[in-house]
Design an enzyme around this catalytic site. Structure first.
Site, PDB file in Angstrom:
ATOM      1  NE  ARG A  49      37.445  15.339 -15.951  1.00 39.83           N
ATOM      2  CZ  ARG A  49      36.739  14.916 -14.933  1.00 39.83           C
ATOM      3  NH1 ARG A  49      35.712  14.116 -15.126  1.00 39.83           N
ATOM      4  NH2 ARG A  49      37.031  15.271 -13.697  1.00 39.83           N
ATOM      5  CG  ASP A 243      44.188  13.235 -11.391  1.00 37.65           C
ATOM      6  OD1 ASP A 243      43.894  12.777 -12.508  1.00 37.65           O
ATOM      7  OD2 ASP A 243      43.497  14.081 -10.805  1.00 37.65           O
ATOM      8  CE  LYS A 254      42.343  19.048 -13.224  1.00 34.19           C
ATOM      9  NZ  LYS A 254      43.219  18.820 -14.382  1.00 34.19           N
TER      10      LYS A 254
END
Length: 352
Positions: A49, A243, A254
């Site tokens: 991740r 991200d 997140k």
């Protein structure tokens, strides 16, 4: 082999290898992948991740798929042969733009490379993506370390959220790369507060573990303690990763990042975002257009495999939120820094 080799090529096994981050910090386990479908499952199931690490994993997923197909006979048309595998990879994690970026970097090679050379050429490109990411992280670490405040009365205290370190990249890290560089620059006179990051506990399981490997003073808190520590003057800066960054500087990261940005603004604490330019999506005008992945309810109702919520309760589990650019003190990338980022400043970074 480094303990932080999250997505690499295993020469002995002739396939991709990933560190199973779901098992950390209790176990260090490596898994092996020999097809795009297997790699997509690993990405989707969060064996790996973090956007840059997902990009590297995706590149190696393309390489292993080409190697698998070549064993059956060199395809007459590589783009057609690879279409299904690449589509499977593309769908594995929709928010992480590095995944699409890696696919778009690999795809032209299917057309321009002599057919018998495609598997090796794709593997070379995957290696290049990995090496470039490590160099990128070290560069943004240097840029970011120069921005962090110092405190003459006590160690500088940096808060971070989720995991944006060596485990989320090819190595060194984005947000944690900044922290690592600052720790060196300040001769160890720096402490980190790691938010545990519910529901997947990346801060508790990964960030705390990673920083302790480097002997960096780290304190773990639950996410809902952050505001109290800020109000009490116990936080000097917040550094997070991303991200996906929209063209106007809005940032998807997140879930819980937006909350921290609002709290930091309320308490006049600088809020920094560190991410490579490969995470910037210039085709996405603002954060409103960023797709937000909704993950399984089990991640909320269960903790480490044990049910912790009432049976039958409804659950929301968005994996990310969007922080508006207006709440960001500076965006840090490998090319430099955009203070108070906006569309013009983000675009200029690509021209450096």
């Amino acid at each position: 082999m480094s303990i932080f080799d999250v997505a690499v090529w295993d020469e002995a096994e002739h396939c991709a290898r990933m560190l199973d981050q779901r098992r950390l910090p209790n176990e260090v386990v490596n898994l092996y992948y020999r097809s795009a479908a297997e790699m997509a499952d690993g990405i989707r199931d969060m064996v790996v991740r973090g956007a840059p690490a997902i990009g590297c994993a995706c590149a190696y997923g393309v390489a292993v798929e080409a190697k698998r197909l070549a064993k059956q006979g060199i395809p007459s048309h590589w783009p057609t042969a690879m279409a299904e595998g690449m589509a499977t990879l593309r769908q594995s994690r929709p928010t992480a733009v590095n995944l699409t970026w890696a696919l778009e970097r690999m795809a032209p090679l299917l057309e321009t490379t002599p057919p018998h050379e495609v598997p090796q050429r794709l593997l070379q490109e995957a290696h290049a993506i990995r090496e470039e990411d490590i160099a990128s992280c070290r560069a943004m670490g240097a840029h970011g370390a120069a921005l962090l405040p110092t405190n003459s009365q006590r160690p500088t205290v940096i808060m971070t959220h989720c995991n944006a370190g060596a485990l989320a990249t090819a190595g060194y890290g984005t947000a944690l790369g900044v922290i690592r560089a600052a720790h060196t620059a300040q001769q160890g006179n720096l402490r980190v507060i790691a938010n545990e990051t519910r529901p997947y506990l990346q801060g508790a399981r990964l960030t705390a573990w990673e920083l302790l490997q480097d002997h960096i003073d780290t304190t773990l808190i639950t996410d809902n303690m952050a505001g109290w520590l800020m109000a009490n003057g116990e936080v000097d800066a917040v550094v997070v990763g991303s991200d996906r960054v929209a063209a106007n500087g809005d940032v998807a990261n997140k879930i819980g990042t937006y909350t921290l940005a609002v709290l930091a603004r309320r308490h006049d604490i600088p809020f920094f975002v560190a991410a490579p330019l490969s995470t910037v999506d210039l085709r996405c005008p603002t954060g409103r257009e960023i797709p937000i992945e909704e993950r399984s309810a089990n991640e909320v109702t269960h903790c480490m495999g044990i049910r912790s919520a009432a049976d039958g309760v409804k659950v929301r589990n968005p994996a990310f939120d969007v922080t508006p650019a207006e709440l960001i003190t500076a965006f840090i990338c490998e090319k430099g820094v955009a203070k108070a980022p906006d569309q013009e400043k983000i675009a200029k970074l690509f021209q450096i």
